[in-house]
Design a protein around this motif. Structure first.
Motif, PDB file in Angstrom:
ATOM      1  N   ARG A  96       0.831  -1.211   0.000  1.00 54.79           N
ATOM      2  CA  ARG A  96       0.000   0.000   0.000  1.00 54.79           C
ATOM      3  C   ARG A  96       0.866   1.262   0.000  1.00 54.79           C
ATOM      4  O   ARG A  96       0.527   2.264  -0.640  1.00 54.79           O
ATOM      5  N   TYR A 211      -6.243  14.089   5.481  1.00 60.74           N
ATOM      6  CA  TYR A 211      -6.669  13.946   6.871  1.00 60.74           C
ATOM      7  C   TYR A 211      -7.157  15.231   7.519  1.00 60.74           C
ATOM      8  O   TYR A 211      -7.677  15.212   8.629  1.00 60.74           O
ATOM      9  N   GLU A 242     -16.644   6.091   4.439  1.00 59.51           N
ATOM     10  CA  GLU A 242     -15.777   5.643   5.525  1.00 59.51           C
ATOM     11  C   GLU A 242     -16.122   6.386   6.807  1.00 59.51           C
ATOM     12  O   GLU A 242     -16.863   7.375   6.783  1.00 59.51           O
ATOM     13  N   CYS A 246     -11.318   5.191   9.206  1.00 60.19           N
ATOM     14  CA  CYS A 246     -11.551   3.754   9.333  1.00 60.19           C
ATOM     15  C   CYS A 246     -12.524   3.359   8.229  1.00 60.19           C
ATOM     16  O   CYS A 246     -13.312   4.173   7.766  1.00 60.19           O
ATOM     17  N   LEU A 267     -10.179   4.068   1.150  1.00 58.11           N
ATOM     18  CA  LEU A 267      -8.828   3.622   1.489  1.00 58.11           C
ATOM     19  C   LEU A 267      -8.851   2.098   1.669  1.00 58.11           C
ATOM     20  O   LEU A 267      -9.671   1.594   2.445  1.00 58.11           O
ATOM     21  N   THR A 271      -7.115  -4.027   7.747  1.00 59.24           N
ATOM     22  CA  THR A 271      -8.075  -4.612   8.678  1.00 59.24           C
ATOM     23  C   THR A 271      -9.346  -4.975   7.905  1.00 59.24           C
ATOM     24  O   THR A 271      -9.914  -6.062   8.104  1.00 59.24           O
ATOM     25  N   THR A 308      -6.304  -0.276  11.816  1.00 63.21           N
ATOM     26  CA  THR A 308      -5.215  -0.745  12.683  1.00 63.21           C
ATOM     27  C   THR A 308      -5.337  -0.138  14.073  1.00 63.21           C
ATOM     28  O   THR A 308      -5.179  -0.822  15.077  1.00 63.21           O
TER      29      THR A 308
HETATM   30  C1  LIG Z   1      -5.507   3.856   7.462  1.00 62.36           C
HETATM   31  C2  LIG Z   1      -6.924   4.071   7.094  1.00 62.36           C
HETATM   32  C3  LIG Z   1      -7.898   3.062   7.183  1.00 62.36           C
HETATM   33  C4  LIG Z   1      -7.628   1.736   7.832  1.00 62.36           C
HETATM   34  O1  LIG Z   1      -6.626   0.984   7.231  1.00 62.36           O
HETATM   35  P1  LIG Z   1      -5.948  -0.202   8.034  1.00 62.36           P
HETATM   36  O2  LIG Z   1      -4.960  -0.755   7.076  1.00 62.36           O
HETATM   37  O3  LIG Z   1      -7.020  -1.175   8.360  1.00 62.36           O
HETATM   38  O4  LIG Z   1      -5.334   0.379   9.251  1.00 62.36           O
HETATM   39  C5  LIG Z   1      -9.165   3.334   6.713  1.00 62.36           C
HETATM   40  N1  LIG Z   1      -9.482   4.523   6.207  1.00 62.36           N
HETATM   41  C6  LIG Z   1      -8.590   5.530   6.109  1.00 62.36           C
HETATM   42  C7  LIG Z   1      -9.013   6.830   5.524  1.00 62.36           C
HETATM   43  C8  LIG Z   1      -7.293   5.316   6.567  1.00 62.36           C
HETATM   44  O5  LIG Z   1      -6.402   6.318   6.493  1.00 62.36           O
END
Ligand SMILES: *Cc1c(COP(=O)(O)O)cnc(C)c1O
Length: 362
Positions: A96, A211, A242, A246, A267, A271, A308
Motif C-alpha cells: 500500500r 486527513y 468511511e 476507518c 482507502l 483490517t 489498525t
Molecule cells: C488507514 C486508514 C484506514 C484503515 O486501514 P488499516 O490498514 O485497516 O489500518 C481506513 N481509512 C482511512 C481513511 C485510513 O487512512
C-alpha cells in the motif's frame, strides 16, 4: 509546551539517491535510554529526551510541510503468548505504501526493503525494552485493553518550495506509544456534509492531505456528542464511504455483511481485507458494493468500523438528518465481536495464524 509524543529512541531513515536509484539507509539512534529508564525520569528530563527523539533532520520547508504532499502507513507489532513478537501483515503495508508513492508520482520505496526495515526496526527498539510483554489478562475482553507497538512509516519530500513532485524523497520509520483510538462508552456516529474524497482524487491512497477533512469532521461530530463521523459519497451524498479514518461495515438483518467497494475514494484498509477473509471463513456472505445510508439505517443489525488503530469498533447508532438508527440495542453485536475475537486472537498469537499473516521479529 508539554512534549508528550513518546517516540521510540531508534528510527529508520532512507534517502533516495537518483544517481544510483537506490535508497541509502541509516539508523538514527537518538539515545540509548531504555523504556524503564524513561519511565523513571522526572518530567523535565523526560521531556528533553522525547523532544530530542523527534529531531530526525528532515527539511523544514518541503512539499510535505507546505502542501500535504506525503503518505504514511500505520501498522502494529504485537507481543505473542509464546513470548515472540510479530508484525501483522507488513507486506500489505509495504504494497500500500508503494501504491501511495506511485499515486504521488515520486520514486517508489521497494516492498521487500519496507518489510526488512520494519522487522529490524522493531528488533532494535525491543532490545531497549520498547515492546510490551504479553499479559493473559488481555484475553478476557477480546484484547480491548491490550498493548502493541504502533509503527508509523512515512514519506517526506526533499527541501522544496515551488509546487512540484518529489524526486528525492525520504522514508522514515518511527514508533510511538498510543492509547486506544476510541474511548468511552459513547459509540454513536453521525453523518457529515463534508466530503472526505472525490473521484479521481487522493482518497484511495494514504496521503497526508486527506486527513484535514477527517480531523475537522471528527471534531464537529465530537462537539455534537458523537464518537465518530460517517462520510457519504461526493456525487449523490447518499452512499457510505468511511468513518473518520476507518473503513465501515454493516451487518444486515438478512445475514449479509456489506462494506463499500474499493475505488479511488475508499482507502484499502488491511483490517478491512482481513475482516472480509475472516467473515467468509465463518460462512458469512460478504458483499463489497455501494451501501446507501437508507439501507444502512433501515436494514442494519450491526455496524462497526475497522482500522489498525481502531481494531473492530462497534457503532451503536448512526444519526443522519436528525434521525437515529440504533444497532443491536446499542450493544456490541455478536458478529462484530466474533470477528474481533478472531482478528485479535491471530494478532496476539492466541489463535492459530492459518493465513500466515504474522511476520515474526523475534
Ligand atoms: C488507514 C486508514 C484506514 C484503515 O486501514 P488499516 O490498514 O485497516 O489500518 C481506513 N481509512 C482511512 C481513511 C485510513 O487512512
Amino acid at each position: 509546551m508539554a512534549f508528550n509524543l513518546e517516540m521510540y529512541p531508534i528510527s529508520y531513515l532512507a534517502a533516495y539517491d537518483p544517481a544510483s536509484r537506490t535508497w541509502k539507509e541509516q539508523w538514527i539512534e537518538s539515545d540509548r535510554v531504555s523504556y524503564s529508564e524513561l519511565q523513571q525520569m522526572n518530567s523535565a528530563e523526560k521531556e528533553k529526551t522525547l523532544a530530542n527523539r523527534n529531531q530526525l533532520g528532515l527539511p523544514t520547508v518541503s512539499y510535505t510541510s507546505q502542501y500535504g504532499y506525503g503518505c504514511f502507513e500505520g501498522m502494529k507489532a504485537y507481543p505473542h503468548k509464546d513470548g515472540s513478537v510479530s508484525i501483522f501483515r507488513p507486506d500489505r503495508n509495504a504494497a500500500r505504501f508503494a501504491h501511495s508513492m506511485r499515486g504521488l508520482g515520486c520514486p517508489v520505496f521497494p516492498e521487500e526493503q519496507f518489510v526488512a526495515a520494519s522487522v529490524e526496526f522493531i528488533r532494535r527498539n525491543a532490545e531497549l525494552g520498547y515492546i510490551p510483554t504479553y499479559d493473559s489478562a488481555w484475553e478476557t475482553g477480546n484484547f480491548s485493553g491490550a498493548s502493541a507497538v504502533y509503527m508509523r512509516p512515512f514519506m517526506n519530500s526533499e527541501g522544496a518550495i515551488g509546487v512540484g513532485l518529489s524526486r528525492e524523497p525520504y522514508v522514515v520509520i518511527c514508533a510511538t506509544t498510543v492509547s486506544s483510538y476510541f474511548s468511552g462508552a459513547n459509540t454513536k456516529a453521525v453523518t457529515t456534509d463534508r466530503i472526505r474524497a472525490t473521484p479521481h482524487g487522493t482518497g484511495g491512497i494514504k496521503c497526508a492531505a486527506n486527513y484535514v477533512m477527517s480531523a475537522l469532521a471528527k471534531k464537529e461530530a465530537e462537539d455534537a456528542g458523537f464518537m465518530e463521523v460517517v462520510f457519504l459519497d461526493a456525487q449523490e451524498h447518499r452512499y457510505l464511504q468511511e468513518g473518520s479514518s476507518c473503513n465501515i461495515f454493516v451487518y444486515l438483518k438478512s445475514g449479509v455483511l456489506v462494506t463499500p467497494e474499493l475505488g479511488d475514494t475508499i482507502l484499502p484498509g488491511i483490517t478491512r481485507a482481513s475482516v472480509i477473509d475472516l467473515a467468509r471463513a465463518q460462512g458469512i456472505t460478504v458483499e463489497e458494493r455501494p451501501v446507501s445510508i437508507e439501507e444502512a439505517m433501515a436494514d442494519g443489525a450491526e455496524c462497526f468500523v475497522t482500522g489498525t488503530a481502531a481494531g473492530i469498533t462497534p457503532i451503536e447508532s448512526i444519526t443522519h438528518n436528525g434521525t437515529e438508527a440504533i444497532y443491536n440495542n446499542r450493544e456490541p453485536g455478536p458478529v462484530g465481536q466474533k470477528l474481533q475475537h478472531m482478528l485479535k486472537g491471530i494478532q496476539y498469537g492466541a489463535l492459530a495464524d492459518s493465513y500466515g499473516w504474522n511476520v515474526r521479529v523475534k
